[in-house]
Design a protein around this motif. Structure first.
Motif, PDB file in Angstrom:
ATOM      1  N   LYS A  93     -23.835 -11.164 113.289  1.00 41.56           N
ATOM      2  CA  LYS A  93     -24.988 -10.319 113.621  1.00 41.56           C
ATOM      3  C   LYS A  93     -26.291 -11.123 113.563  1.00 41.56           C
ATOM      4  O   LYS A  93     -27.153 -10.994 114.433  1.00 41.56           O
ATOM      5  N   LYS A  94     -26.418 -11.969 112.546  1.00 41.80           N
ATOM      6  CA  LYS A  94     -27.613 -12.794 112.384  1.00 41.80           C
ATOM      7  C   LYS A  94     -27.744 -13.796 113.545  1.00 41.80           C
ATOM      8  O   LYS A  94     -28.834 -13.982 114.085  1.00 41.80           O
ATOM      9  N   LEU A  95     -26.645 -14.423 113.926  1.00 44.05           N
ATOM     10  CA  LEU A  95     -26.672 -15.352 115.051  1.00 44.05           C
ATOM     11  C   LEU A  95     -27.118 -14.642 116.329  1.00 44.05           C
ATOM     12  O   LEU A  95     -28.002 -15.123 117.040  1.00 44.05           O
ATOM     13  N   LEU A  96     -26.523 -13.498 116.612  1.00 44.76           N
ATOM     14  CA  LEU A  96     -26.858 -12.792 117.851  1.00 44.76           C
ATOM     15  C   LEU A  96     -28.292 -12.274 117.840  1.00 44.76           C
ATOM     16  O   LEU A  96     -28.978 -12.312 118.868  1.00 44.76           O
ATOM     17  N   ALA A  97     -28.773 -11.838 116.685  1.00 38.89           N
ATOM     18  CA  ALA A  97     -30.166 -11.383 116.578  1.00 38.89           C
ATOM     19  C   ALA A  97     -31.127 -12.556 116.772  1.00 38.89           C
ATOM     20  O   ALA A  97     -32.136 -12.429 117.485  1.00 38.89           O
ATOM     21  N   ASN A  98     -30.819 -13.685 116.166  1.00 35.52           N
ATOM     22  CA  ASN A  98     -31.669 -14.864 116.334  1.00 35.52           C
ATOM     23  C   ASN A  98     -31.629 -15.374 117.768  1.00 35.52           C
ATOM     24  O   ASN A  98     -32.652 -15.814 118.303  1.00 35.52           O
ATOM     25  N   ALA A  99     -30.469 -15.306 118.395  1.00 38.26           N
ATOM     26  CA  ALA A  99     -30.356 -15.740 119.791  1.00 38.26           C
ATOM     27  C   ALA A  99     -31.206 -14.847 120.696  1.00 38.26           C
ATOM     28  O   ALA A  99     -31.908 -15.340 121.582  1.00 38.26           O
ATOM     29  N   ALA A 100     -31.152 -13.539 120.472  1.00 40.52           N
ATOM     30  CA  ALA A 100     -31.959 -12.607 121.274  1.00 40.52           C
ATOM     31  C   ALA A 100     -33.447 -12.847 121.038  1.00 40.52           C
ATOM     32  O   ALA A 100     -34.236 -12.889 121.995  1.00 40.52           O
TER      33      ALA A 100
END
Length: 155
Positions: A95-102
Motif C-alpha cells: 500500500k505504501k509503495l503504491l501510494a508513493n508511486a501515485a
C-alpha cells in the motif's frame, strides 16, 4: 502533451495501471502475492518483499525532495527491510509503495516543464529529468525480477 504529463503517465503505467511495456505493473504483481511468497527466499535472489521495499525507498526519498525536503536516502540502506511477520505488514508495504508511486507521478505531472532540466539537489546528481528517468528504468528492472521470482516460487 507536455513532458511532465507524459512522464507521469509512464510512471503510472509501471506502477499502477499500465500494460504496454511489460504487460503488467507493480500493482497487479504485488497485490496478488501473499506474505509467505513475498518473503520466500529463492536461491540467493532478493525476495519480492526486499525488492518492494527497495523501490519504495527510492520513491519516498526522491518524493521528499519534490516536496521541499532534503535528499536523505543512501544506497547502503536501500535493502534494509525489517522482518515482515504478518500478512498485514506485507499489505501495508505494498500500500505504501503504491501510494508513493501515485504521489510521485502526481508531483511530476505538476512540475513546470523547465523544472525537468534543473539540477537535482547537486550537480553530481544531474537533472530532475535524469533522476525521474532513472526511477522508471530502475523500476522496470526490478519489476522484471519480481515477475521471474513469482514464476520460480510457483514451480
Amino acid at each position: 502533451m507536455k513532458r511532465p504529463e507524459f512522464i507521469a503517465n509512464r510512471l503510472r503505467e509501471i506502477f499502477i495501471s499500465g500494460y504496454w511495456i511489460a504487460n503488467t505493473n507493480y500493482k497487479d504483481q504485488l497485490q496478488s502475492i501473499n506474505r509467505e511468497h513475498a518473503v520466500r527466499q529463492v536461491g540467493d535472489l532478493n525476495t519480492i518483499a526486499d525488492l518492494t521495499y527497495h523501490i519504495n525507498y527510492y520513491l519516498s526519498g526522491i518524493l521528499n525532495v519534490f516536496n521541499g525536503g532534503l535528499l536523505e536516502i543512501k544506497d547502503q540502506y536501500s535493502f534494509d527491510l525489517p522482518p515482515i511477520y504478518a500478512e498485514a505488514e506485507w499489505k501495508q508495504l505494498v500500500k505504501k509503495l503504491l501510494a508513493n508511486a501515485a504521489a510521485f507521478a502526481d508531483e511530476v505531472e505538476k512540475m513546470p516543464d523547465e523544472k525537468l532540466d534543473e539540477v537535482f539537489v547537486d550537480e553530481k546528481y544531474s537533472t530532475y529529468l535524469r533522476n525521474i528517468e532513472a526511477v522508471i528504468e530502475h523500476s522496470y528492472y526490478h519489476l522484471g525480477q519480481i515477475v521471474l521470482i513469482r514464476k520460480l516460487i510457483r514451480k
